[in-house]
Scaffold this active site. Structure first.
Site, PDB file in Angstrom:
ATOM      1  N   ILE A  38      10.263  -3.750   2.180  1.00 25.76           N
ATOM      2  CA  ILE A  38      11.132  -4.861   1.913  1.00 25.76           C
ATOM      3  C   ILE A  38      10.594  -5.876   2.674  1.00 25.76           C
ATOM      4  O   ILE A  38      10.097  -5.925   3.793  1.00 25.76           O
ATOM      5  CB  ILE A  38      12.446  -4.201   2.533  1.00 25.76           C
ATOM      6  CG1 ILE A  38      13.115  -2.786   2.057  1.00 25.76           C
ATOM      7  CG2 ILE A  38      13.674  -5.322   2.874  1.00 25.76           C
ATOM      8  CD1 ILE A  38      12.978  -3.040   0.554  1.00 25.76           C
ATOM      9  N   ASP A  39      11.042  -7.139   2.406  1.00 26.27           N
ATOM     10  CA  ASP A  39      10.503  -8.409   2.792  1.00 26.27           C
ATOM     11  C   ASP A  39      11.586  -8.643   4.045  1.00 26.27           C
ATOM     12  O   ASP A  39      13.095  -8.117   3.899  1.00 26.27           O
ATOM     13  CB  ASP A  39      10.348  -9.538   1.843  1.00 26.27           C
ATOM     14  CG  ASP A  39      11.389  -9.793   1.039  1.00 26.27           C
ATOM     15  OD1 ASP A  39      12.648  -9.574   1.419  1.00 26.27           O
ATOM     16  OD2 ASP A  39      11.183 -10.634   0.006  1.00 26.27           O
ATOM     17  N   ARG A  40      11.687 -10.034   4.527  1.00 23.89           N
ATOM     18  CA  ARG A  40      12.738 -10.321   5.475  1.00 23.89           C
ATOM     19  C   ARG A  40      13.995 -10.715   5.011  1.00 23.89           C
ATOM     20  O   ARG A  40      15.098 -10.961   5.579  1.00 23.89           O
ATOM     21  CB  ARG A  40      12.050 -11.484   6.270  1.00 23.89           C
ATOM     22  CG  ARG A  40      10.887 -11.046   7.147  1.00 23.89           C
ATOM     23  CD  ARG A  40      10.648 -12.179   8.166  1.00 23.89           C
ATOM     24  NE  ARG A  40      11.639 -12.471   9.147  1.00 23.89           N
ATOM     25  CZ  ARG A  40      11.753 -13.490  10.105  1.00 23.89           C
ATOM     26  NH1 ARG A  40      10.657 -14.299  10.052  1.00 23.89           N
ATOM     27  NH2 ARG A  40      12.693 -13.446  10.951  1.00 23.89           N
TER      28      ARG A  40
END
Length: 124
Positions: A38-40
């Protein structure tokens, strides 16, 4: 995605070949997104889809009685020649994705794989 194919005795189970111009094989897998992917913004990082598609490709070949290790041990390699993705909706953390793989044409020198990714609601 196109992959060269040099295995001349390729007659796997599960393929439909009703006529020379009609051919279709499909396979699907389920993958649950993990926190590390997952990214930010809380979405699956776009680069992870290539790994999801690789898992689908390996499992599709396994379902036909083949595996990549045997291919490579016998000198057959299947490098990816082209890869592109059209992103329509972001996948989220801990979401179960369905990756559908399609081979729409009888393989010859190359195998062309198509994919669809669906979320838990069945959306692309």
């Amino acid at each position: 995605m196109q992959i060269p194919y040099r295995y001349k005795q390729f007659q796997p189970k599960g393929f439909t070949n009703l006529a020379q111009n009609i051919f279709m094989f499909s396979h699907e897998i389920k993958i649950r997104t993990r926190y590390a992917e997952i990214d930010r913004m809380g979405f699956v990082y776009y680069g992870n889809y290539a790994q999801y598609f690789e898992v689908a490709r390996v499992e599709a070949m396994r379902s036909l009685g083949f595996n990549y290790k045997d291919f490579e041990d016998n000198g057959l390699i299947m490098p990816v020649l082209d890869f592109s993705v059209k992103y329509k909706k972001a996948a989220l953390y801990d979401e179960e994705l369905t990756i559908k793989l399609f081979i729409k044409e009888m393989p010859s020198v190359r195998i062309h794989f198509d994919y669809e990714t669906l979320n838990e609601k069945g959306e692309l």
